[in-house]
Every structure is written in structure tokens, then in C-alpha cells.
Design an enzyme around this catalytic site. Structure first.
Site, PDB file in Angstrom:
ATOM      1  N   ASP A   1     -70.336  44.803  36.515  1.00 52.97           N
ATOM      2  CA  ASP A   1     -71.698  44.610  37.035  1.00 52.97           C
ATOM      3  C   ASP A   1     -72.200  43.177  36.856  1.00 52.97           C
ATOM      4  O   ASP A   1     -73.176  42.787  37.480  1.00 52.97           O
ATOM      5  CB  ASP A   1     -72.681  45.551  36.318  1.00 52.97           C
TER       6      ASP A   1
ATOM      7  N   ASP B   1     -73.421  46.435  27.699  1.00 51.35           N
ATOM      8  CA  ASP B   1     -74.656  46.418  26.901  1.00 51.35           C
ATOM      9  C   ASP B   1     -74.758  47.618  25.957  1.00 51.35           C
ATOM     10  O   ASP B   1     -75.199  47.474  24.806  1.00 51.35           O
ATOM     11  CB  ASP B   1     -75.895  46.303  27.801  1.00 51.35           C
TER      12      ASP B   1
ATOM     13  N   THR C   1     -67.922  43.702  31.957  1.00 46.77           N
ATOM     14  CA  THR C   1     -68.550  44.604  32.912  1.00 46.77           C
ATOM     15  C   THR C   1     -68.302  44.118  34.331  1.00 46.77           C
ATOM     16  O   THR C   1     -68.407  42.913  34.596  1.00 46.77           O
ATOM     17  CB  THR C   1     -70.076  44.751  32.714  1.00 46.77           C
TER      18      THR C   1
ATOM     19  N   ASP D   1     -73.883  41.975  34.464  1.00 52.45           N
ATOM     20  CA  ASP D   1     -75.311  42.048  34.160  1.00 52.45           C
ATOM     21  C   ASP D   1     -75.621  41.801  32.683  1.00 52.45           C
ATOM     22  O   ASP D   1     -76.583  42.344  32.144  1.00 52.45           O
ATOM     23  CB  ASP D   1     -75.868  43.415  34.599  1.00 52.45           C
TER      24      ASP D   1
ATOM     25  N   ARG E   1     -68.227  56.727  26.728  1.00 51.81           N
ATOM     26  CA  ARG E   1     -69.601  56.257  26.537  1.00 51.81           C
ATOM     27  C   ARG E   1     -70.222  56.918  25.308  1.00 51.81           C
ATOM     28  O   ARG E   1     -71.420  57.175  25.264  1.00 51.81           O
ATOM     29  CB  ARG E   1     -70.421  56.526  27.789  1.00 51.81           C
TER      30      ARG E   1
ATOM     31  N   ARG F   1     -75.197  49.173  38.921  1.00 51.72           N
ATOM     32  CA  ARG F   1     -76.328  49.761  38.214  1.00 51.72           C
ATOM     33  C   ARG F   1     -77.637  49.088  38.656  1.00 51.72           C
ATOM     34  O   ARG F   1     -77.902  49.068  39.840  1.00 51.72           O
ATOM     35  CB  ARG F   1     -76.118  49.671  36.705  1.00 51.72           C
TER      36      ARG F   1
ATOM     37  N   GLY G   1     -67.897  51.834  30.710  1.00 52.40           N
ATOM     38  CA  GLY G   1     -67.104  51.899  31.942  1.00 52.40           C
ATOM     39  C   GLY G   1     -65.953  50.913  31.860  1.00 52.40           C
ATOM     40  O   GLY G   1     -66.148  49.782  31.439  1.00 52.40           O
TER      41      GLY G   1
HETATM   42  O1  F6P Z   1     -71.381  49.697  34.382  1.00 55.68           O
HETATM   43  C1  F6P Z   1     -70.291  49.879  35.212  1.00 55.68           C
HETATM   44  C2  F6P Z   1     -70.542  50.988  36.172  1.00 55.68           C
HETATM   45  O2  F6P Z   1     -69.406  51.140  36.981  1.00 55.68           O
HETATM   46  C3  F6P Z   1     -71.794  50.869  37.028  1.00 55.68           C
HETATM   47  O3  F6P Z   1     -71.642  49.967  38.091  1.00 55.68           O
HETATM   48  C4  F6P Z   1     -72.013  52.287  37.448  1.00 55.68           C
HETATM   49  O4  F6P Z   1     -73.361  52.542  37.754  1.00 55.68           O
HETATM   50  C5  F6P Z   1     -71.604  53.050  36.221  1.00 55.68           C
HETATM   51  O5  F6P Z   1     -70.732  52.202  35.481  1.00 55.68           O
HETATM   52  C6  F6P Z   1     -70.889  54.348  36.471  1.00 55.68           C
HETATM   53  O6  F6P Z   1     -70.782  55.033  35.295  1.00 55.68           O
HETATM   54  P1  F6P Z   1     -69.777  56.227  35.010  1.00 55.68           P
HETATM   55  O7  F6P Z   1     -68.425  55.641  34.834  1.00 55.68           O
HETATM   56  O8  F6P Z   1     -70.300  56.810  33.742  1.00 55.68           O
HETATM   57  O9  F6P Z   1     -69.860  57.144  36.178  1.00 55.68           O
END
Ligand code: F6P
Length: 343
Positions: free
Chosen positions: A128, A103, A126, A130, A71, A172, A10
Site C-alpha cells: 500500500d 502499521d 506494505t 502507506d 494478522r 486500503r 498482509g
Molecule cells: O495492506 C495490504 C492489503 O493488501 C490492503 O491493500 C488490503 O486492503 C488488505 O491488505 C487486505 O487484507 P486481507 O489480506 O486481510 O484480506
């Protein structure tokens, strides 16, 4: 020295500031940088772009990533993707690869280093916040500022209509964004994945506040928050290539329950990708720049299989291992402080 740079997972504000810092330091040392387009997908498909000081000079405040992101997990289809990735890495004649990711993306870098001694240096990112090794990662400060500004706006309309607003944040399985932003906006209650939802307590707090004359209610809920013995709510989407479900929907459920149990008009808002978009804050630009410079120093010293992180107020380097890029939950001492206001 030829240095590849990729951003995966992300996106988050500050990625371009890192790219700029890496390109500047490597170029000054006489090296060349090449951008790998869209994370690991770019190495699998051999998609690259030249990176010069001129191209990257003015991007420190630009959100997103000029390289694009994905991803893509090359270990999901090792027979094709991993083989192609290694072949392309060789053909590009890269001496080093700077991997900027969370991660999942850094987990691939760990495996490439362990399995094939690929010369990688990792930089965690990130919103997050995390990641185990980093006290704070760039992107997080911007995200909590976006949430803070959004909730400050929601407060005024909630007050006008005497409503309760339930605001869902990203993060997340970690409650960093919800907890920090919740404290910043003076939320009446904060729900995080690390603490099972206690609906009677939440309803009790909101009811008491209303009886005491408060005109609105603000509840911040992390997307990963869950009821006791239940899994977090997930959207109806297939898991991503790293097996993670896309979380979401808990704010609506909480809002409905509050409305039913208090009789107070309640609305829910999902802030979603707004938290990842736009310009990085000054703090994130500085942190991202410092991490980019530190990673480049490791590259120039040929210290591969390493990662740079922000810990204890300093930028430090450590071995790039699976435990280094593991996720970290919210430090509950922050939640305890936030909970001093849930009464
Ligand atoms: O890890 C960053 C994040 O924005 C999370 O907070 C969220 O759950 C996820 O990515 C969303 O993923 P995507 O961009 O694949 O929808």
C-alpha cells in the site's frame, strides 16, 4: 546472538529477500536466526523454524514469505496471548527480534518495546506504500507493475469491444497504488481515497473522450475511494484483529453509474490479491535486501526500539514509535500530476 525473525500482516513481494539478508548478515557475525511462524501468532503459540544461510540462500526472488504471516494481535487478548508471547520469547532465549510488518504489526512491536523493553528492530513492508516514515516501501513497486501489466491487457479487450473498464486496486485508505499505476497505464481517470469521488466530472471526461473517437475508457479506482461524506465500501466480513474492515466493491458501483449515465458498455474488474502475489521486481528485491542488512546492523549494535526505512534515496534508522509506524496518505502532488490528463 539469537535473533528471531517474523513477518506479519498482509504478505508482500520482497519479504523473503529481507529474511535472506538478515540471516546472512547475522550468520556471518556468528549469530543464529530462528524464524517465528505466521507473525505474532508464532510467538503466542511457540511456532518456530530454524533459519540458516542454506535454507534462505535462494529465496531472494520468491514471493510471499517462507515464514507465513497472520494478522494476530496479541494485545487483543492480553490476559492469554500477551502473556504467552512473553513467556515464549523468554523460553526461546532470543536476544533480538526483527519484525517485518505494516502499521498493525509494527504497532505491536512499538508496544512490546515500550511496555516490556523487548529488543525489537522494525522493517516496514506494505504494497500500500502507506507508512509515514518511508518514502517507498518494498512490495509497492511490484504491486504497481502487476496492475500495469493487468490493465495493459484489459485495454486491448476494452478497445475491441469499445468498452469502459473500471479497475479496482488495493491500498486500503491510501491511493498510492491507484495513482501510480493509473499514471503508468495512461488512465482516463483515477479515483483515490484522498479525493472524494466527483461523478459528474468523471462522466464528463469519459463522454468527451468517446465523442473525440477514443475506442475504450480506463478508470482506476482505489478500494478505499469514497463519495463525498460517505465511508468507503466494505465487504461483508468481520473486521480484522486490528479493527480494520476489508474494503472492496467500489469498482462495481462506479461501473454501474458510468453505464447508466453515458450509455457506454462498462465492466469492472477487481485485481485483489494478484497485486500481492508472485515474484518481487528487481527494485523491490534490492530495497528489501538493503533494509534487511541495515536492520541486522542495528541488531548487532544492540540498537533496539528502532526501525529502518527508505527516505530521500537512503536507508535511514529512526526510533520505533507510534508516529513512525503511522499511516501516510497519498502525496497529492502526484495526484495533481495525474489529474493533468483528466480532461
Ligand atoms: O495492506 C495490504 C492489503 O493488501 C490492503 O491493500 C488490503 O486492503 C488488505 O491488505 C487486505 O487484507 P486481507 O489480506 O486481510 O484480506
Amino acid at each position: 546472538m539469537n535473533v528471531g525473525v517474523l513477518t506479519g500482516g498482509g504478505d508482500c513481494p520482497g519479504l523473503n529477500a529481507v529474511i535472506r539478508a538478515v540471516v546472512r548478515r547475522i550468520s556471518i557475525a556468528g549469530g543464529h536466526c530462528v524464524g517465528i511462524i505466521e507473525g505474532w501468532r508464532g510467538l503466542v503459540r511457540n511456532l518456530t523454524t530454524p533459519l540458516s544461510v542454506e535454507v534462505t540462500d535462494d529465496i531472494v526472488g520468491l514471493g510471499g514469505t517462507i515464514l507465513g504471516s497472520s494478522r494476530t494481535n496479541p494485545y487483543k487478548n492480553p490476559e492469554t496471548d500477551l502473556i504467552a508471547l512473553r513467556k515464549n520469547f523468554g523460553a526461546l532465549e532470543l536476544d533480538a527480534l526483527v519484525v517485518i510488518g505494516g502499521d498493525d504489526t509494527l504497532g505491536v512491536a512499538v508496544r512490546l518495546y515500550n511496555d516490556f523493553q523487548m529488543p525489537v528492530v522494525g522493517i516496514p513492508k506494505t504494497i500500500d506504500n502507506d507508512l509515514a516514515l518511508a518514502d517507498f516501501s518494498f512490495g509497492f513497486d511490484t504491486a504497481i507493475n502487476v496492475v500495469t501489466e493487468a490493465v495493459d491487457r484489459l485495454r486491448t479487450t476494452a478497445e475491441s469491444h469499445r468498452r469502459i473498464m473500471v479497475v479496482e486496486t488495493m491500498g486500503r485508505n491510501a491511493g498510492w497504488i491507484a495513482c501510480f499505476a493509473g499514471m503508468a497505464v495512461g488512465a482516463d481517470y483515477i479515483l483515490v481515497p484522498e479525493v472524494p469521488i466527483d461523478l459528474p466530472h468523471l462522466v464528463g471526461v469519459l463522454t468527451r473522450r468517446r465523442a473525440a473517437g477514443k475506442k475504450c475508457g480506463l478508470v482506476i479506482v482505489a478500494e478505499g475511494a469514497k463519495f463525498p461524506d460517505q465511508e468507503p465500501l466494505a465487504l461483508d466480513l468481520p473486521p480484522n484483529p486490528f479493527g480494520n474492515l476489508r474494503l472492496g466493491g467500489i469498482a462495481g458501483v462506479i461501473a454501474e453509474a458510468i453505464k447508466e449515465q453515458t450509455g457506454i458498455e462498462t465492466r469492472s474488474v477487481v485485481l485483489g490479491y494478484l497485486q500481492r502475489g508472485g515474484s518481487p521486481t528487481a527494485l523491490d528485491r534490492v530495497l528489501a535486501t538493503r533494509l534487511g542488512l541495515a536492520a541486522s546492523r542495528l541488531v548487532l549494535q544492540h540498537r533496539f526500539g528502532t526501525v529502518v526505512t527508505y527516505q530521500g534515496g537512503r536507508i535511514i534508522d529512526s526510533a520505533l514509535t507510534a508516529s513512525a509506524v503511522a499511516t501516510q496518505s497519498l502525496d497529492l502532488s502526484y495526484y495533481d500530476e495525474a489529474a493533468a490528463f483528466f480532461y
